[in-house]
Motif scaffolding. Structure first.
Motif, PDB file in Angstrom:
ATOM      1  N   UNK A   1       0.843  -1.203   0.000  1.00 35.36           N
ATOM      2  CA  UNK A   1       0.000   0.000   0.000  1.00 35.36           C
ATOM      3  C   UNK A   1       0.876   1.250   0.000  1.00 35.36           C
TER       4      UNK A   1
ATOM      5  N   UNK B   1       2.158   1.797  -3.449  1.00 33.17           N
ATOM      6  CA  UNK B   1       1.121   2.291  -4.373  1.00 33.17           C
ATOM      7  C   UNK B   1       0.832   3.770  -4.124  1.00 33.17           C
TER       8      UNK B   1
ATOM      9  N   UNK C   1       1.293   6.685  -6.812  1.00 31.80           N
ATOM     10  CA  UNK C   1       0.246   7.651  -7.173  1.00 31.80           C
ATOM     11  C   UNK C   1       0.839   9.063  -7.239  1.00 31.80           C
TER      12      UNK C   1
ATOM     13  N   UNK D   1       2.765   9.335 -10.429  1.00 27.09           N
ATOM     14  CA  UNK D   1       1.856   9.518 -11.562  1.00 27.09           C
ATOM     15  C   UNK D   1       1.493  10.999 -11.677  1.00 27.09           C
ATOM     16  N   UNK D   2       1.255  11.656 -10.533  1.00 25.20           N
ATOM     17  CA  UNK D   2       0.895  13.076 -10.560  1.00 25.20           C
ATOM     18  C   UNK D   2       2.081  13.934 -11.005  1.00 25.20           C
TER      19      UNK D   2
ATOM     20  N   UNK E   1       7.376  -3.506  -8.498  1.00 26.36           N
ATOM     21  CA  UNK E   1       6.245  -2.630  -8.829  1.00 26.36           C
ATOM     22  C   UNK E   1       6.769  -1.251  -9.247  1.00 26.36           C
TER      23      UNK E   1
ATOM     24  N   UNK F   1       8.151  -1.497 -12.711  1.00 30.67           N
ATOM     25  CA  UNK F   1       7.075  -1.551 -13.704  1.00 30.67           C
ATOM     26  C   UNK F   1       6.513  -0.162 -13.979  1.00 30.67           C
TER      27      UNK F   1
ATOM     28  N   UNK G   1       5.942   1.779 -17.393  1.00 28.50           N
ATOM     29  CA  UNK G   1       4.653   2.337 -17.834  1.00 28.50           C
ATOM     30  C   UNK G   1       4.833   3.784 -18.308  1.00 28.50           C
TER      31      UNK G   1
ATOM     32  N   UNK H   1       6.284   3.784 -21.645  1.00 30.19           N
ATOM     33  CA  UNK H   1       5.293   3.322 -22.626  1.00 30.19           C
ATOM     34  C   UNK H   1       4.534   4.518 -23.200  1.00 30.19           C
ATOM     35  N   UNK H   2       4.308   5.570 -22.376  1.00 28.62           N
ATOM     36  CA  UNK H   2       3.623   6.766 -22.867  1.00 28.62           C
ATOM     37  C   UNK H   2       4.597   7.784 -23.483  1.00 28.62           C
TER      38      UNK H   2
ATOM     39  N   UNK I   1       0.004  -0.266 -21.038  1.00 33.73           N
ATOM     40  CA  UNK I   1       0.112   0.144 -19.641  1.00 33.73           C
ATOM     41  C   UNK I   1      -0.858  -0.655 -18.777  1.00 33.73           C
TER      42      UNK I   1
ATOM     43  N   UNK J   1       0.114  -2.945 -15.569  1.00 36.97           N
ATOM     44  CA  UNK J   1      -0.449  -2.649 -14.241  1.00 36.97           C
ATOM     45  C   UNK J   1      -1.253  -3.836 -13.715  1.00 36.97           C
TER      46      UNK J   1
ATOM     47  N   UNK K   1       2.135  -5.784 -12.260  1.00 38.99           N
ATOM     48  CA  UNK K   1       2.039  -5.162 -10.937  1.00 38.99           C
ATOM     49  C   UNK K   1       0.940  -5.820 -10.111  1.00 38.99           C
ATOM     50  N   UNK K   2       0.219  -6.720 -10.731  1.00 37.79           N
ATOM     51  CA  UNK K   2      -0.791  -7.572 -10.085  1.00 37.79           C
ATOM     52  C   UNK K   2      -1.890  -6.773  -9.400  1.00 37.79           C
ATOM     53  N   UNK K   3      -2.256  -5.650  -9.991  1.00 39.91           N
ATOM     54  CA  UNK K   3      -3.336  -4.849  -9.394  1.00 39.91           C
ATOM     55  C   UNK K   3      -4.663  -5.600  -9.475  1.00 39.91           C
TER      56      UNK K   3
ATOM     57  N   UNK L   1      -5.124  -7.294  -6.321  1.00 36.23           N
ATOM     58  CA  UNK L   1      -4.835  -6.520  -5.125  1.00 36.23           C
ATOM     59  C   UNK L   1      -6.118  -6.146  -4.389  1.00 36.23           C
ATOM     60  N   UNK L   2      -5.958  -5.707  -3.144  1.00 32.63           N
ATOM     61  CA  UNK L   2      -7.124  -5.307  -2.367  1.00 32.63           C
ATOM     62  C   UNK L   2      -7.640  -3.949  -2.850  1.00 32.63           C
TER      63      UNK L   2
ATOM     64  N   UNK M   1      -8.013  -1.166  -1.427  1.00 33.01           N
ATOM     65  CA  UNK M   1      -7.289   0.037  -1.015  1.00 33.01           C
ATOM     66  C   UNK M   1      -6.260   0.463  -2.064  1.00 33.01           C
ATOM     67  N   UNK M   2      -5.571  -0.524  -2.665  1.00 32.11           N
ATOM     68  CA  UNK M   2      -4.557  -0.197  -3.683  1.00 32.11           C
ATOM     69  C   UNK M   2      -5.243   0.315  -4.948  1.00 32.11           C
TER      70      UNK M   2
ATOM     71  N   UNK N   1      -6.309   3.854  -4.497  1.00 28.38           N
ATOM     72  CA  UNK N   1      -5.164   4.769  -4.523  1.00 28.38           C
ATOM     73  C   UNK N   1      -4.831   5.161  -5.958  1.00 28.38           C
ATOM     74  N   UNK N   2      -4.740   4.153  -6.827  1.00 23.60           N
ATOM     75  CA  UNK N   2      -4.384   4.433  -8.215  1.00 23.60           C
ATOM     76  C   UNK N   2      -5.529   5.151  -8.930  1.00 23.60           C
TER      77      UNK N   2
ATOM     78  N   UNK O   1      -5.369   8.848  -8.210  1.00 23.49           N
ATOM     79  CA  UNK O   1      -4.328   9.511  -9.003  1.00 23.49           C
ATOM     80  C   UNK O   1      -4.792   9.660 -10.444  1.00 23.49           C
TER      81      UNK O   1
ATOM     82  N   UNK P   1      -7.474  12.463 -10.757  1.00 25.01           N
ATOM     83  CA  UNK P   1      -6.881  13.802 -10.679  1.00 25.01           C
ATOM     84  C   UNK P   1      -6.139  14.146 -11.968  1.00 25.01           C
ATOM     85  N   UNK P   2      -5.454  13.142 -12.506  1.00 25.87           N
ATOM     86  CA  UNK P   2      -4.694  13.342 -13.738  1.00 25.87           C
ATOM     87  C   UNK P   2      -5.630  13.660 -14.903  1.00 25.87           C
TER      88      UNK P   2
END
Lengths: 213, 111
Positions: A25, A28, A32, A35-36, A194, A197, A201, A204-205, B48, B52, B56-58, B61-62, B64-65, B68-69, B72, B75-76
């Protein structure tokens, strides 16, 4: 390699599983924010691209497309290898995992070398950040300076991340080799992978924006 | 210790990534006009997503992860969406204020 130190969770965690969840967590949440960070740069790119579509097309056509595309392949392969490495460590194959992580770091270094060759080619042509260099005296389109400045800025920011990622994987590799990282606490390698990766990513963009379209 | 069997999901994802990589490279030589950037970005988005979800095995995942993404990403989308909307619909600033003579175009630096 065969003897491993018994692994216990940190004091404030009930068990290793919870610790692993917290670690993931945390990663991640950090990703995030990454990413921003890159998102702001991508937004800047989008704005200038809309403003100067012609200059951005010229810039892309002038870029080192083959080397950039090769680098995309290098990162994709490295991501595949480190993902395999995580599976290997989870299954208790520490030796296999250590080789795969070594190969991943190696490919990261190959990426940086190719990126350096690309920068060298641009400098030889007289293309520098901020619209400096004699290339810009011969190419007058409004927006070219913005394109190349964004190119250098964003790819350099990415290259810093590749370097950090390689260092993180290097530290994890050393833990595997010293027997401190194995099947029981494989989540530590997971978290490092992670991050690697995410660096993939982002590239990749970056690839289609600066080399293809 | 038994020999290590390659994880099928990882191998398939890796192969898919390389197929998309080749497709994107090949398509860049086809003249798609203004659609070329959108096509290239669409392929990038699929790549991508593969990384991911499966590396990244999202996918497993639970919540919460995932949240989180998603935060983000949301917002992006707001940031980039509003910036493009602004840049694409903005009126060009007037070069000459009303009442002033038109400038000599030859004297305006190109950059």
């Amino acid at each position: 390699m065969s003897s491993s130190i018994p692994i216990r969770p940190a004091e404030h965690f009930e068990n290793l599983e919870r610790q692993a969840h917290a670690a993931r967590l945390g990663m991640w949440v950090f990703l995030a924010t990454e990413v921003l960070l890159f998102g702001a740069a991508f937004a800047l790119f989008a704005t200038y691209q809309v403003q100067f579509p012609h200059a951005f097309k010229l810039g892309v056509e002038h870029n080192t497309k083959v080397l950039g595309s090769l680098n995309t392949g290098v990162l994709l392969l490295s991501s595949t290898l480190v993902a395999t490495g995580v599976h290997a460590l989870r299954a208790g194959h520490r030796k296999v995992a250590s080789w795969l992580v070594t190969a991943t770091i190696g490919l990261g270094l190959v990426f940086l070398v190719i990126k350096g060759i690309e920068y060298g080619k641009h400098f030889d042509e007289g293309i520098y950040p901020g619209g400096a260099g004699h290339w810009f005296a011969e190419h007058h389109d409004r927006g070219l300076a913005e394109f190349w400045t964004l190119y250098f800025g964003m790819t350099a920011l990415h290259a810093i991340h590749v370097t950090i990622g390689a260092c993180v994987l290097g530290a994890l590799l050393s833990s595997i080799l010293r027997g401190r990282l194995g099947q029981e606490n494989a989540h530590r390698l997971e978290v490092g992978a992670i991050y690697w990766h995410l660096v993939d990513v982002i590239w990749i963009f970056l690839w289609p924006l600066f080399y293809l379209a | 210790m038994s020999s290590f069997a390659l994880p099928k999901t990882v191998v398939r994802t890796g192969l898919a990534l390389f197929v998309l990589w080749a497709a994107s490279f090949g398509l860049s030589y086809v003249h798609l006009g203004s659609a070329s950037l959108l096509v290239a970005l669409a392929i990038a988005a699929v790549k991508a997503a593969l990384v991911v979800m499966f590396f990244m095995e999202l996918l497993h995942e639970s919540l919460s992860m995932k949240l989180t993404l998603a935060a983000a990403g949301g917002l992006l989308a707001i940031l980039i969406g509003l910036m493009i909307a602004d840049a694409a619909t903005r009126e060009p600033p007037p070069l000459v204020p009303p009442g002033y003579p038109a400038p000599d175009v030859a004297k305006i630096p190109s950059r």
